[in-house]
Enzyme design. Structure first.
Site, short mmCIF file in Angstrom:
data_model
loop_
_atom_site.label_atom_id
_atom_site.label_comp_id
_atom_site.label_asym_id
_atom_site.label_seq_id
_atom_site.Cartn_x
_atom_site.Cartn_y
_atom_site.Cartn_z
N ARG A 263 0.66 -1.04 -0.12
CA ARG A 263 -0.35 0.44 0.23
C ARG A 263 0.83 1.21 -0.38
O ARG A 263 2.30 0.58 0.04
CB ARG A 263 -0.97 0.19 1.15
CG ARG A 263 -0.50 -0.26 2.93
CD ARG A 263 -0.76 -0.10 3.33
NE ARG A 263 -0.79 1.28 4.07
CZ ARG A 263 1.07 1.81 4.43
NH1 ARG A 263 1.32 1.83 4.10
NH2 ARG A 263 0.62 3.08 3.90
N GLY A 264 0.53 2.57 0.18
CA GLY A 264 0.90 3.66 -0.03
C GLY A 264 1.35 3.96 -1.72
O GLY A 264 1.60 3.40 -2.41
N ARG B 10 -7.29 -0.39 -7.14
CA ARG B 10 -7.74 0.28 -6.09
C ARG B 10 -6.93 1.55 -6.98
O ARG B 10 -6.56 1.70 -7.46
CB ARG B 10 -6.36 0.57 -5.15
CG ARG B 10 -5.99 -0.29 -4.43
CD ARG B 10 -5.15 -0.67 -3.29
NE ARG B 10 -6.32 0.59 -1.54
CZ ARG B 10 -5.47 0.93 -1.00
NH1 ARG B 10 -3.97 1.23 -0.46
NH2 ARG B 10 -6.35 2.40 -0.57
N GLN C 46 -2.73 2.53 10.24
CA GLN C 46 -2.10 2.26 9.57
C GLN C 46 -1.00 3.25 10.36
O GLN C 46 0.54 2.54 10.07
CB GLN C 46 -1.86 3.53 8.54
CG GLN C 46 -2.63 2.24 7.36
CD GLN C 46 -3.88 2.24 6.93
OE1 GLN C 46 -4.81 2.72 8.04
NE2 GLN C 46 -4.62 2.45 5.74
N ASP D 76 -1.82 10.92 -1.52
CA ASP D 76 -2.29 9.76 -2.52
C ASP D 76 -2.29 10.30 -4.20
O ASP D 76 -2.05 9.69 -5.32
CB ASP D 76 -3.46 9.15 -2.35
CG ASP D 76 -2.22 8.11 -0.78
OD1 ASP D 76 -3.37 8.33 -0.10
OD2 ASP D 76 -2.89 7.11 -0.91
N ASN E 153 -5.19 12.34 0.88
CA ASN E 153 -4.76 12.28 1.95
C ASN E 153 -6.16 10.94 2.65
O ASN E 153 -6.79 10.68 2.21
CB ASN E 153 -3.76 12.60 2.14
CG ASN E 153 -2.73 12.61 2.78
OD1 ASN E 153 -1.58 10.96 2.19
ND2 ASN E 153 -2.65 12.13 3.99
N LYS E 154 -4.92 10.27 3.27
CA LYS E 154 -5.57 9.04 3.64
C LYS E 154 -6.95 9.65 4.65
O LYS E 154 -6.33 11.18 5.51
CB LYS E 154 -4.87 8.46 4.92
CG LYS E 154 -5.14 7.24 5.89
CD LYS E 154 -6.10 6.34 5.52
CE LYS E 154 -5.51 5.18 4.37
NZ LYS E 154 -6.43 4.57 3.39
O1 MRU Z 1 -5.27 2.99 1.95
P1 MRU Z 1 -3.13 3.06 2.15
O2 MRU Z 1 -2.76 3.12 3.07
O3 MRU Z 1 -2.51 3.01 1.35
O4 MRU Z 1 -3.02 4.82 2.58
C1 MRU Z 1 -2.21 5.85 1.71
C2 MRU Z 1 -1.06 5.38 2.50
O5 MRU Z 1 -0.16 6.14 3.81
C3 MRU Z 1 -1.63 7.57 3.58
O6 MRU Z 1 -2.38 8.19 1.91
C4 MRU Z 1 -0.19 8.39 3.05
O7 MRU Z 1 -0.92 9.33 3.97
C5 MRU Z 1 0.23 8.55 1.55
S1 MRU Z 1 1.12 7.91 0.14
C6 MRU Z 1 1.86 7.28 1.53
#
Ligand code: MRU
Length: 336
Positions: A51-52, A85, A186, A227, A237-238
Site C-alpha cells: 500500500r501507499g 485501487r 496504519q 495519494d 490523502n488518508k
Molecule cells: O490506504 P493506504 O494505506 O494505501 O493509504 C495510503 C497512505 O498511506 C496515505 O494516505 C499516505 O499518507 C500517502 S501515501 C504515502
C-alpha cells in the site's frame, strides 16, 4: 533488519515473483507474501498487503514486468492492476509507464528494466524530499503525522516520514505524534513500527486527540503524505487528513504535505474530480475480526479525503518546497 517492503525475485525453480512484506501482518509478524501472478498482486493491493501511493506505483510496474516474464497478456494484466485501487494516481501511472516501455520495445526484459528504473527514481526522490522538508523543521520540533508514509509506503525512507527521520538524525526532533489512523490503523501499526525501528521518540494517539494536542501547544508542525494531488493543489490523502488541516489552520500550525512529483496529477483538475475509494463497512464495524457495532450496521468508510490548497502551508517534493501551492506553481513544478 526486516525484509524490504517489496522486492523482485527471479528464482531458478519457482520462476519470477514480486515478494512483499505483508503489511496486514505488521507489527506482530514480519512475513513475506510471494506473488507469482499479477492476479495475486492485485489481491495483495486490494487487501493492503502492499500500500501507499508511490509503493503502489512501484508494485504496479513490477506487476506488468511479472506478466511479461510469465508470457501473459500485458494489456489485460495492466488493466486489472491499474484498477485495483482508484485513488492513488501512482498505481495507474506506474502500470502505464511500464506497459508503454514494454509494448514500444517488444524486447524481453524491458518491462523489468523499466520497473527497476521507476523503483530507483522513487528511492532517489525520497532523499530529495527529506533534504527539502528538513528546511521547514524548527529545532526541538514536535511533529504530528497521519497514516504511514515511510519505506512501507514510498521508495527510500519515505515521503513525510523521510522528513521526520531527517529531523531526528539532525537532532531537531523532540517527539513524533502518530495518529493511530482509523479504521485500518496504519499509524499505530506501521508508522509506530517504523519509528521504533529507527529509534525515533514517538507517541501514538487516537485521531480525535490531535486537536487537543494542538490546543495545548504541543504540536509545532503537521507533516503528511499524499495519494493524489490535483492540478489546483487539492490533496487526497488518508481519511482524517482534512480534519487535521482544519484544526492546524485554526491553531496556526504549519500544515506540510510531502510527496514525490509522481503523485501530482495534472489530468485531474481539482479535488472534486478525485475518485475516492469506498471500502467495506466491516473495516469500521469490526476490529481485528471482532464485531464492534451491532451486526448489520451501515458504515461510511471512505479511504481518503481531500484537503483544499488553501489549508496547505507548503508542498515538499524532491525538487524543492512550494509555499502555499497554486495551480500555476504546481504546473511550474512539473515542468522542472
Ligand atoms: O490506504 P493506504 O494505506 O494505501 O493509504 C495510503 C497512505 O498511506 C496515505 O494516505 C499516505 O499518507 C500517502 S501515501 C504515502
Amino acid at each position: 533488519m526486516p525484509p524490504p517492503a517489496l522486492r523482485w525475485r527471479d528464482d531458478a525453480d519457482a520462476g519470477p515473483a514480486v515478494v512483499l512484506l505483508d503489511q496486514t501482518r505488521l507489527p506482530t509478524a514480519e512475513v513475506e507474501l510471494v506473488c507469482t501472478t499479477p492476479a495475486q498482486l492485485v489481491e495483495a493491493i486490494q487487501t493492503l498487503a502492499v500500500r501507499g501511493a508511490p509503493l503502489l506505483g512501484i508494485a504496479g510496474g513490477y506487476g506488468v514486468a511479472l506478466a511479461a516474464a510469465r508470457g501473459l497478456d500485458l494489456t489485460a494484466a495492466a488493466r486489472e492492476l491499474a484498477r485495483a485501487r482508484p485513488t492513488a494516481v501512482n498505481l495507474a501511472t506506474g502500470v502505464a509507464r511500464v506497459l508503454a516501455a514494454a509494448t514500444t520495445s517488444g524486447e524481453p526484459g524491458v518491462a523489468l528494466a523499466e520497473a527497476r528504473a521507476l523503483h530507483a527514481e522513487e528511492d532517489a526522490a525520497s532523499a530529495g524530499m527529506a533534504a527539502h522538508g528538513l528546511t521547514l523543521v524548527p529545532d526541538g520540533a514536535r511533529i504530528l503525522t497521519h497514516c504511514n508514509t515511510g519505506a512501507l509506503a514510498v521508495g527510500g525512507t519515505g515521503s513525510a516520514f523521510a522528513v521526520v527521520l531527517a529531523a531526528h538524525h539532525a537532532g531537531r526532533l523532540t517527539r513524533l505524534w502518530i495518529d493511530e489512523t482509523r479504521p485500518l490503523l496504519q499509524g499505530a501499526r506501521l508508522t509506530a513500527w517504523e519509528a521504533a525501528g529507527h529509534g525515533v521518540p514517538y507517541t501514538v494517539l487516537p485521531d480525535c486527540a490531535a486537536p487537543v494536542l494542538m490546543a495545548a501547544g504541543q504540536v509545532d508542525l503537521v507533516v503528511v503524505g499524499a495519494d493524489r494531488i490535483a492540478a489546483d493543489g487539492s490533496v487526497a490523502n488518508k481519511i482524517g487528513t482534512y480534519g487535521l488541516a482544519v484544526a492546524a489552520a485554526h491553531h496556526r500550525i504549519p500544515f506540510v504535505v510531502v510527496a514525490p512529483r509522481t503523485t501530482v496529477d495534472p489530468t485531474t483538475p481539482d479535488g472534486a474530480a478525485i475518485v475516492i475509494e469506498q471500502r467495506a463497512a466491516s473495516e469500521v464495524t469490526t476490529l481485528a475480526g471482532r464485531q464492534l457495532a451491532p451486526a448489520g450496521s451501515a458504515a461510511f468508510n471512505p479511504a481518503f479525503d481531500v484537503t483544499p490548497p488553501g489549508l496547505i502551508t507548503a508542498l515538499v517534493t524532491e525538487v524543492g518546497v512550494l509555499h502555499s501551492p497554486t495551480a500555476d506553481s504546481l504546473s511550474d513544478l512539473l515542468g522542472r
